[in-house]
Design a protein around this motif. Structure first.
Motif, PDB file in Angstrom:
ATOM      1  N   VAL A 557       0.837  -1.204   0.000  1.00 56.64           N
ATOM      2  CA  VAL A 557       0.000   0.000   0.000  1.00 56.64           C
ATOM      3  C   VAL A 557       0.870   1.251   0.000  1.00 56.64           C
ATOM      4  O   VAL A 557       0.601   2.217  -0.729  1.00 56.64           O
ATOM      5  N   ALA A 558       1.919   1.258   0.806  1.00 54.42           N
ATOM      6  CA  ALA A 558       2.802   2.419   0.867  1.00 54.42           C
ATOM      7  C   ALA A 558       3.509   2.646  -0.470  1.00 54.42           C
ATOM      8  O   ALA A 558       3.652   3.790  -0.925  1.00 54.42           O
ATOM      9  N   ALA A 559       3.927   1.558  -1.124  1.00 46.40           N
ATOM     10  CA  ALA A 559       4.595   1.711  -2.422  1.00 46.40           C
ATOM     11  C   ALA A 559       3.638   2.262  -3.474  1.00 46.40           C
ATOM     12  O   ALA A 559       4.012   3.106  -4.298  1.00 46.40           O
ATOM     13  N   PHE A 560       2.398   1.789  -3.463  1.00 54.59           N
ATOM     14  CA  PHE A 560       1.407   2.311  -4.409  1.00 54.59           C
ATOM     15  C   PHE A 560       1.147   3.795  -4.141  1.00 54.59           C
ATOM     16  O   PHE A 560       1.033   4.599  -5.087  1.00 54.59           O
ATOM     17  N   ALA A 561       1.055   4.163  -2.874  1.00 56.05           N
ATOM     18  CA  ALA A 561       0.822   5.565  -2.526  1.00 56.05           C
ATOM     19  C   ALA A 561       1.979   6.441  -2.990  1.00 56.05           C
ATOM     20  O   ALA A 561       1.769   7.566  -3.471  1.00 56.05           O
ATOM     21  N   ARG A 562       3.211   5.945  -2.869  1.00 55.49           N
ATOM     22  CA  ARG A 562       4.361   6.714  -3.348  1.00 55.49           C
ATOM     23  C   ARG A 562       4.303   6.879  -4.866  1.00 55.49           C
ATOM     24  O   ARG A 562       4.617   7.953  -5.400  1.00 55.49           O
ATOM     25  N   MET A 563       3.924   5.807  -5.570  1.00 51.50           N
ATOM     26  CA  MET A 563       3.788   5.908  -7.020  1.00 51.50           C
ATOM     27  C   MET A 563       2.755   6.982  -7.390  1.00 51.50           C
ATOM     28  O   MET A 563       2.978   7.794  -8.300  1.00 51.50           O
ATOM     29  N   CYS A 564       1.635   7.000  -6.689  1.00 50.21           N
ATOM     30  CA  CYS A 564       0.601   8.013  -6.965  1.00 50.21           C
ATOM     31  C   CYS A 564       1.124   9.412  -6.676  1.00 50.21           C
ATOM     32  O   CYS A 564       0.883  10.359  -7.443  1.00 50.21           O
ATOM     33  N   ASP A 565       1.861   9.550  -5.568  1.00 51.09           N
ATOM     34  CA  ASP A 565       2.406  10.859  -5.218  1.00 51.09           C
ATOM     35  C   ASP A 565       3.393  11.328  -6.278  1.00 51.09           C
ATOM     36  O   ASP A 565       3.440  12.521  -6.618  1.00 51.09           O
ATOM     37  N   ASP A 566       4.181  10.403  -6.819  1.00 46.64           N
ATOM     38  CA  ASP A 566       5.123  10.770  -7.883  1.00 46.64           C
ATOM     39  C   ASP A 566       4.403  11.301  -9.105  1.00 46.64           C
ATOM     40  O   ASP A 566       4.949  12.129  -9.855  1.00 46.64           O
ATOM     41  N   HIS A 567       3.188  10.814  -9.354  1.00 39.87           N
ATOM     42  CA  HIS A 567       2.404  11.270 -10.506  1.00 39.87           C
ATOM     43  C   HIS A 567       1.477  12.440 -10.177  1.00 39.87           C
ATOM     44  O   HIS A 567       0.750  12.909 -11.055  1.00 39.87           O
ATOM     45  N   GLY A 568       1.473  12.877  -8.932  1.00 42.32           N
ATOM     46  CA  GLY A 568       0.589  13.965  -8.540  1.00 42.32           C
ATOM     47  C   GLY A 568      -0.851  13.542  -8.330  1.00 42.32           C
ATOM     48  O   GLY A 568      -1.755  14.374  -8.434  1.00 42.32           O
ATOM     49  N   TRP A 569      -1.086  12.256  -8.047  1.00 42.89           N
ATOM     50  CA  TRP A 569      -2.432  11.747  -7.836  1.00 42.89           C
ATOM     51  C   TRP A 569      -2.721  11.573  -6.350  1.00 42.89           C
ATOM     52  O   TRP A 569      -1.808  11.342  -5.548  1.00 42.89           O
ATOM     53  N   VAL A 570      -3.989  11.643  -5.995  1.00 41.28           N
ATOM     54  CA  VAL A 570      -4.434  11.333  -4.636  1.00 41.28           C
ATOM     55  C   VAL A 570      -4.831   9.854  -4.607  1.00 41.28           C
ATOM     56  O   VAL A 570      -5.750   9.446  -5.313  1.00 41.28           O
ATOM     57  N   PRO A 571      -4.152   9.018  -3.802  1.00 36.85           N
ATOM     58  CA  PRO A 571      -4.514   7.592  -3.758  1.00 36.85           C
ATOM     59  C   PRO A 571      -5.749   7.346  -2.892  1.00 36.85           C
ATOM     60  O   PRO A 571      -5.863   7.897  -1.797  1.00 36.85           O
ATOM     61  N   VAL A 572      -6.659   6.549  -3.384  1.00 34.91           N
ATOM     62  CA  VAL A 572      -7.876   6.190  -2.651  1.00 34.91           C
ATOM     63  C   VAL A 572      -8.095   4.690  -2.807  1.00 34.91           C
ATOM     64  O   VAL A 572      -8.172   4.189  -3.938  1.00 34.91           O
ATOM     65  N   PHE A 573      -8.169   3.977  -1.698  1.00 38.93           N
ATOM     66  CA  PHE A 573      -8.474   2.543  -1.727  1.00 38.93           C
ATOM     67  C   PHE A 573      -9.964   2.378  -1.463  1.00 38.93           C
ATOM     68  O   PHE A 573     -10.472   2.811  -0.420  1.00 38.93           O
ATOM     69  N   TYR A 574     -10.652   1.743  -2.407  1.00 38.75           N
ATOM     70  CA  TYR A 574     -12.114   1.709  -2.412  1.00 38.75           C
ATOM     71  C   TYR A 574     -12.606   0.270  -2.281  1.00 38.75           C
ATOM     72  O   TYR A 574     -11.984  -0.670  -2.801  1.00 38.75           O
ATOM     73  N   SER A 575     -13.724   0.088  -1.580  1.00 36.83           N
ATOM     74  CA  SER A 575     -14.392  -1.216  -1.426  1.00 36.83           C
ATOM     75  C   SER A 575     -13.475  -2.254  -0.772  1.00 36.83           C
ATOM     76  O   SER A 575     -13.232  -3.327  -1.314  1.00 36.83           O
ATOM     77  N   LEU A 576     -12.958  -1.924   0.412  1.00 35.88           N
ATOM     78  CA  LEU A 576     -12.092  -2.833   1.148  1.00 35.88           C
ATOM     79  C   LEU A 576     -12.868  -3.518   2.269  1.00 35.88           C
ATOM     80  O   LEU A 576     -13.745  -2.918   2.885  1.00 35.88           O
ATOM     81  N   ARG A 577     -12.505  -4.770   2.560  1.00 35.48           N
ATOM     82  CA  ARG A 577     -13.058  -5.493   3.707  1.00 35.48           C
ATOM     83  C   ARG A 577     -12.360  -5.035   4.993  1.00 35.48           C
ATOM     84  O   ARG A 577     -11.275  -4.456   4.973  1.00 35.48           O
ATOM     85  N   ASP A 578     -12.965  -5.374   6.142  1.00 31.41           N
ATOM     86  CA  ASP A 578     -12.446  -4.938   7.434  1.00 31.41           C
ATOM     87  C   ASP A 578     -11.050  -5.459   7.738  1.00 31.41           C
ATOM     88  O   ASP A 578     -10.319  -4.868   8.527  1.00 31.41           O
ATOM     89  N   ARG A 579     -10.665  -6.568   7.110  1.00 33.51           N
ATOM     90  CA  ARG A 579      -9.343  -7.106   7.400  1.00 33.51           C
ATOM     91  C   ARG A 579      -8.223  -6.169   6.955  1.00 33.51           C
ATOM     92  O   ARG A 579      -7.065  -6.336   7.363  1.00 33.51           O
ATOM     93  N   TRP A 580      -8.545  -5.180   6.122  1.00 36.79           N
ATOM     94  CA  TRP A 580      -7.544  -4.226   5.670  1.00 36.79           C
ATOM     95  C   TRP A 580      -7.450  -2.987   6.576  1.00 36.79           C
ATOM     96  O   TRP A 580      -6.558  -2.160   6.393  1.00 36.79           O
ATOM     97  N   ARG A 581      -8.327  -2.849   7.554  1.00 39.48           N
ATOM     98  CA  ARG A 581      -8.296  -1.659   8.419  1.00 39.48           C
ATOM     99  C   ARG A 581      -6.978  -1.495   9.160  1.00 39.48           C
ATOM    100  O   ARG A 581      -6.457  -0.376   9.275  1.00 39.48           O
ATOM    101  N   PRO A 582      -6.394  -2.586   9.718  1.00 37.12           N
ATOM    102  CA  PRO A 582      -5.120  -2.391  10.439  1.00 37.12           C
ATOM    103  C   PRO A 582      -4.029  -1.752   9.582  1.00 37.12           C
ATOM    104  O   PRO A 582      -3.191  -1.004  10.092  1.00 37.12           O
ATOM    105  N   VAL A 583      -4.034  -2.042   8.286  1.00 37.78           N
ATOM    106  CA  VAL A 583      -3.014  -1.468   7.399  1.00 37.78           C
ATOM    107  C   VAL A 583      -3.125   0.042   7.388  1.00 37.78           C
ATOM    108  O   VAL A 583      -2.123   0.773   7.532  1.00 37.78           O
TER     109      VAL A 583
END
Length: 837
Positions: A557-583
């Protein structure tokens, strides 16, 4: 045989017409048609109907044909097209429509010709000696009348395509029969509306994006094929008439033409022969036809939603309009000696013909440009650059070859050319010859070597354009290239990504792959779409589960967010189950609930007890009516049933006041995936009443679950048909031990209770989403859909959205709206707001 006999019994008039056509052809001349005397007696037209008073010819002419090729087409038209009309109208109304459109269409055409001849109008005087033997006039008129009795999808298709075909024939052929045919089509349209006025709720309204693209592609294809009509028609009055001259008249030798015409003797015959000389070979014919093939390729791309195809169609049509405006508009009024056509006839008539020849491609280009929102699939920049290099590089290289080799071979032309002559002539090597029939001719090739150079520079360029366009359309869609799609499907089959993971394969999504680190680990894929600078994931990351490997999930997730930041995009993770909340809790991101997934367990499936009464009633009702459920794939369906699904979908879309939704909600295009399964409700007549589609979820190459996506039902089907289909799907999968779940997916903006935001900003956003859900409920029924799914006593699994910065929430909200409604216009949004009062 029994089915064929049943169909024949339903179309007695159509079969009778086909039989009469065959009998009259055998009696009057099978190969070449009736004799001159019979054509004059039974064929219709100004001379026979008005000049000789043969008032019966509007009826008799529709049962005769010109030759055996037309006979074959007419019999097929009677059986297929007229037969389809008869099944819609019934025999009595079909006979009425057939006779009425034949008489009224031809009669109005004859009246217009009579007025034209009396007023000295050029076209009417030019064709007054021609007659028409045309069974297609009442056939097309009758199917147009029958369109009023067809469903929403086929009503629109019949009307748009029939009218477009009739117009194209008139524009590019221009014979009296083409005028009669167009008037018969318009008569049929009025008759169909009169016989069955369309109710207000079923009136001509928005079509689905899939259907809109199909219509765009079909109309562009019809317009592209139109000039070919000039070649095959008996009389050539279209803008590409020089092609017809090549097929019907002998081409004079280059020497004779040059000797007579390059010495200032510019006469009508001279220009005519120069035109013939220009098209005296395969190369010049190809340079006229290949741009039309480019349009056909663009038409195919339009049906696939490709923005590149729309741009290609716009460029070609604008080019044709510009050339027409220059060579037909500016040159003839410049005082040049070859403008003889403007000195004869009435100026306004010639002007009208030339204006129409320019406006048709120009209007087509404008129409496509104003509808670009229907073609969202963009081409990757690399493939666009490759197409640009192929076309511009080819154009420059061929230009250099023509000028340089032409200078070397300057004595091989008549007269010998100068460098300035070659440069001035260069643009005309790439232009369809039909546009050059009024242009001054300075020189011609005098031997085979110079002819190859003169004739083949243009065709090679257009072949390069065709090749580059095919490559761009086949491999150039923005999102996942073919090799990444293969990697993604391998990950999906291995497992991971949750019940919504298969949506990552849909066209329009981009893919990002995390490196396989540490080395033994498998790669991870994230599917996302960038909308207004916001990168929204389509599903959970595929290939990693935070319950098994929380550190790696966080790293991905952090690597994807960095890739988005490099492109000037706002990263949004959509339709996630509760098991992803700790991340995201660990990363300090915000989270808010956006829906709840409803899940069934097939191995526990049972419909006993009071709370299952509605489901049992729906199943029993279907069984009593002879409705059965069929588990299949889209590719296994016969064409007839595939068309029924399209009809059902189109009716559903027309009932909405807003466009159909996209993003995480599939449409017709997503049904074609061979991994997707359909559960169909089919009645005793093999008619599809309703359809659902199911997306697979894998583990170790085996399907462990299915997720409901596409749901459509016909407007006149039994109540409870969807309950029946879902129940039958669960029953079918109950005995398959490997299937662990059956997901009914989630209804956007609908939950069982209040959202669980993590802060005050999230609470405000949740209230905004709640308001949006209530506002859109009358149109899309999110909450009604959620209530429908609750009938199946499912498990509820909350889905949340994670984002890094609360300040970006307004931009995220807009991006989500555009993702779900990519074709929504400001006018439609304003109309919807007004409808809310």
């Amino acid at each position: 045989m029994r089915r064929l006999a049943a169909r024949a019994a339903r179309t007695p008039f159509s079969l009778s017409v086909a039989t009469v056509l065959l009998v009259t052809a055998l009696a009057t001349g099978l190969l070449r048609g009736p004799s001159y005397a019979l054509r004059l007696l039974l064929g219709t037209g100004y001379h026979s109907a008005i000049g000789l008073g043969h008032w019966w010819t509007p009826i008799t002419s529709v049962f005769l044909v010109d030759n055996i090729a037309e006979l074959i087409l007419a019999i097929l038209g009677a059986i297929l097209v007229l037969g389809a009309a008869e099944r819609l109208l019934g025999t009595g109304r079909t006979i009425l429509a057939f006779l009425a459109t034949a008489v009224i269409g031809t009669g109005l055409g004859l009246v217009l010709q009579d007025f034209g001849v009396a007023g000295g109008e050029m076209w009417s005087r030019g064709v007054r000696e021609l007659w028409a033997l045309d069974p297609f006039t009442p056939i097309l008129g009758t199917i147009m009348a029958a369109s009023g009795f067809a469903g929403a999808l086929w009503r629109r298709r019949i009307r748009v395509l029939t009218l477009a075909a009739a117009l194209v024939l008139l524009l590019y052929s221009g014979q009296p029969s083409d005028l009669y045919r167009l008037l018969a089509v318009l008569t049929g349209l009025v008759l169909g509306i009169a016989l069955r006025p369309v109710r207000r709720e079923a009136a001509w309204r928005r079509s689905s994006d899939h259907e809109t693209r199909t219509l765009f592609g079909a109309i562009v294809a019809v317009l592209a094929v139109g000039p070919v009509v000039t070649v095959v028609s008996g009389g050539r009055f279209g803008i590409l008439a020089p092609l017809g001259l090549l097929l019907t008249q002998e081409v004079p030798s280059a020497g004779d033409v040059v000797d007579r015409c390059l010495l200032g003797n510019i006469t009508r015959q001279c220009v005519h022969e120069l035109t013939l000389e220009r098209i005296g070979g395969v190369g010049p014919v190809l340079v006229s036809l290949l741009p039309l093939i480019v349009l056909l390729i663009a038409a195919y791309g339009l049906t696939r939603g490709r923005r590149f195809a729309a741009g290609l169609a716009i460029v070609v049509n604008v080019g044709m309009a510009a050339l027409g405006a220059w060579y037909y508009g500016l040159l003839p009024v410049s005082g040049e000696p070859y403008s003889f056509q403007w000195r004869s006839g009435q100026y306004w008539e010639v002007a009208l013909v030339l204006i129409v020849s320019v406006l048709v491609p120009a209007a087509t280009a404008v129409w496509i440009a104003l509808s670009l929102r229907h073609f969202p699939v963009r081409t990757r920049p690399g493939y666009l650059r490759r197409f640009a290099v192929i076309t511009t590089g080819g154009l420059l290289a061929l230009s250099v070859v023509y000028v340089s080799l032409g200078w070397v071979l300057r004595d091989h032309f008549r007269p010998a050319v100068t460098l300035a002559d070659l440069v001035a002539d260069l643009p005309e090597r790439f232009i369809p010859v039909g546009f050059l029939r009024l242009e001054r001719l300075s020189f011609l090739p005098g031997d085979p070597l110079s002819s190859v150079l003169y004739d083949w520079v243009g065709p090679i360029f257009w072949l390069l354009v065709i090749g580059g366009a095919i490559l761009a359309l086949r491999t150039g869609a923005v999102g996942a290239p073919p090799e990444d799609q293969l990697r993604l499907r391998a990950l999906l089959h291995a497992g991971g990504g949750g019940s919504l993971a298969h949506m990552a394969t849909w066209e329009g999504s981009s893919l990002w792959f995390a490196a396989a680190e540490p080395a033994p680990a498998a790669p991870v894929a994230i599917a996302y779409r960038v909308v207004n600078g916001v990168a929204i994931t389509v599903a959970e990351p595929i290939g990693v589960d935070p319950a098994d490997d929380l550190p790696r999930a966080s790293a991905v997730v952090a690597a994807f967010a960095r890739m988005c930041d490099d492109h000037g995009w706002v990263p949004v993770f959509y339709s996630l189950r509760d098991r992803w909340r700790p991340v995201f809790d660990e990363m300090g991101w915000q989270a808010m609930e956006v829906g709840e997934e409803t899940v069934l367990r097939p191995h526990n499936w049972a419909t006993t007890g009071k709370k299952w009464q509605d489901i049992r009633s729906s199943v029993n009702r279907a069984q009593k009516l002879g409705v059965r459920a069929v588990w299949t794939t889209y590719r296994s369906l016969p064409l007839r049933q595939a068309a029924q699904i399209a009809e059902i979908s189109e009716q559903w879309v027309q009932e909405k006041g807003l466009p159909e939704l996209g993003f995480t909600l599939g449409g017709l295009d997503e049904l074609r995936d061979p991994d997707v399964r359909l559960m169909l409700a089919i009645d005793s007549d093999d008619r599809i009443l309703a359809v659902t589609s199911w997306l697979p979820t894998y583990r170790g190459g085996e399907v462990i679950g299915w997720t409901l996506d596409f749901m459509r039902r016909g407007s006149d089907t039994m109540n409870g048909v969807m309950e029946f289909l879902i129940s039958e799907t669960a029953s079918l999968l109950k005995d398959r031990q490997e299937v662990e779940f059956l997901s009914l997916s989630a209804a956007p903006l609908a939950t069982t209770g209040a959202a669980r935001p993590d802060d005050e900003t999230g609470s405000l956003a949740a209230r905004m989403l709640d308001f949006l859900g209530r506002t859109l409920e009358p149109v899309y029924g999110f909450r009604s859909l959620f209530a429908f799914k609750r009938k199946f006593q499912p498990e509820f699994h909350p889905l949340f959205m994670a984002y890094p910065d609360p300040v970006a929430l307004p931009a995220i909200g807009v991006a989500l709206a555009r993702a779900y409604l990519p074709t929504l216009t400001l006018r439609e949004a304003a109309a919807f707001v007004r409808s809310l009062g």
